[in-house]
Design an enzyme around this catalytic site. Structure first.
Site, PDB file in Angstrom:
ATOM      1  N   LYS A   1      62.186  85.186  49.890  1.00 41.81           N
ATOM      2  CA  LYS A   1      62.757  86.523  49.779  1.00 41.81           C
ATOM      3  C   LYS A   1      63.123  86.826  48.328  1.00 41.81           C
ATOM      4  O   LYS A   1      62.750  87.873  47.780  1.00 41.81           O
ATOM      5  CB  LYS A   1      64.003  86.646  50.661  1.00 41.81           C
TER       6      LYS A   1
ATOM      7  N   ASP B   1      63.311  90.120  54.649  1.00 38.18           N
ATOM      8  CA  ASP B   1      64.600  89.589  55.073  1.00 38.18           C
ATOM      9  C   ASP B   1      64.746  89.849  56.569  1.00 38.18           C
ATOM     10  O   ASP B   1      63.789  90.241  57.235  1.00 38.18           O
ATOM     11  CB  ASP B   1      65.747  90.204  54.263  1.00 38.18           C
TER      12      ASP B   1
END
Length: 218
Positions: free
Chosen positions: A126, A144
């Protein structure tokens, strides 16, 4: 959701975005255009509210804005600057380790490749994707929990984890949407498409959404 519906969804989300606060890492990116500050702000943002992250980033960047300057700070100085972000002591150690790695292995510059970014302490996919997209303007998909949940709730993909979602989206999402996908879905997930009891009655995307897993909504 049919594959062609993603174009309408992206258009609607861009319109709706005017109602919501932009994620803090995007704000840092626009203000600084600096991959290092984007990297550090992303580390601070993990498991932390945006307002807290914004205030902590501002305090820290008043002390240092480069790997060399930040590496000279003591761990307790960083801790004081970033408190009360989540896991602030651990993040202070990570930040110092990242700065030393950048100085030792990358000439004090943040690398622009996923493989290199993932070698840095505390940097996962991420974070690396956010740095690649926001810091260097290169194609990447930051996934996410909001992106994972909403993409599956729409029925656009069917995956079991954010890692699987990233792979599926890379194979399906038109490339022109990659960079902004996270910035659109995060505020949408915080304000409308919430994990529990989403606000479907207020959502402009209901005609395209399969509502996978939704049993209660508002």
């Amino acid at each position: 959701m049919k594959d062609r519906d993603i174009h309408a969804c992206m258009r609607l989300l861009k319109q709706e975005m005017r109602r919501w606060r932009e994620p803090v890492v995007g704000i840092v990116a626009k203000a600084s255009c600096d991959p290092f500050q984007i990297l550090i702000a992303t580390i601070l943002s993990l498991r932390t509210r945006d307002q807290t992250t914004a205030e902590a980033s501002e305090r820290l960047f008043r002390l240092a804005t480069t790997p060399r300057a930040m590496s000279r700070l003591l761990a307790r100085q960083i801790e004081r600057a970033i408190y009360p972000v989540g896991f602030y002591r651990t993040k202070a150690r990570q930040i110092r380790a990242i700065c030393h790695d950048l100085l030792d292995h990358y000439g004090g510059r943040v690398p622009d490749g996923m493989a290199e970014l993932l070698t840095l302490k505390g940097v996962g996919r991420k974070t690396a994707n956010l740095v690649v997209t926001l810091g260097f303007g290169r194609p990447g998909i930051c996934v996410d929990i909001h992106v994972h949940r909403i993409s599956n709730r729409w029925g656009y993909i069917r995956t079991r984890s954010p890692a699987e979602s990233e792979e599926a989206l890379r194979g399906k999402l038109p490339k022109r949407y990659w960079i902004g996908y996270n910035d659109l879905l995060v505020p949408f997930g915080q304000n409308i498409c919430t994990p529990i009891s989403p606000r479907c009655s207020e959502c402009k995307l209901t005609r395209y959404c399969s509502r996978v897993g939704v049993t209660v909504s508002r």
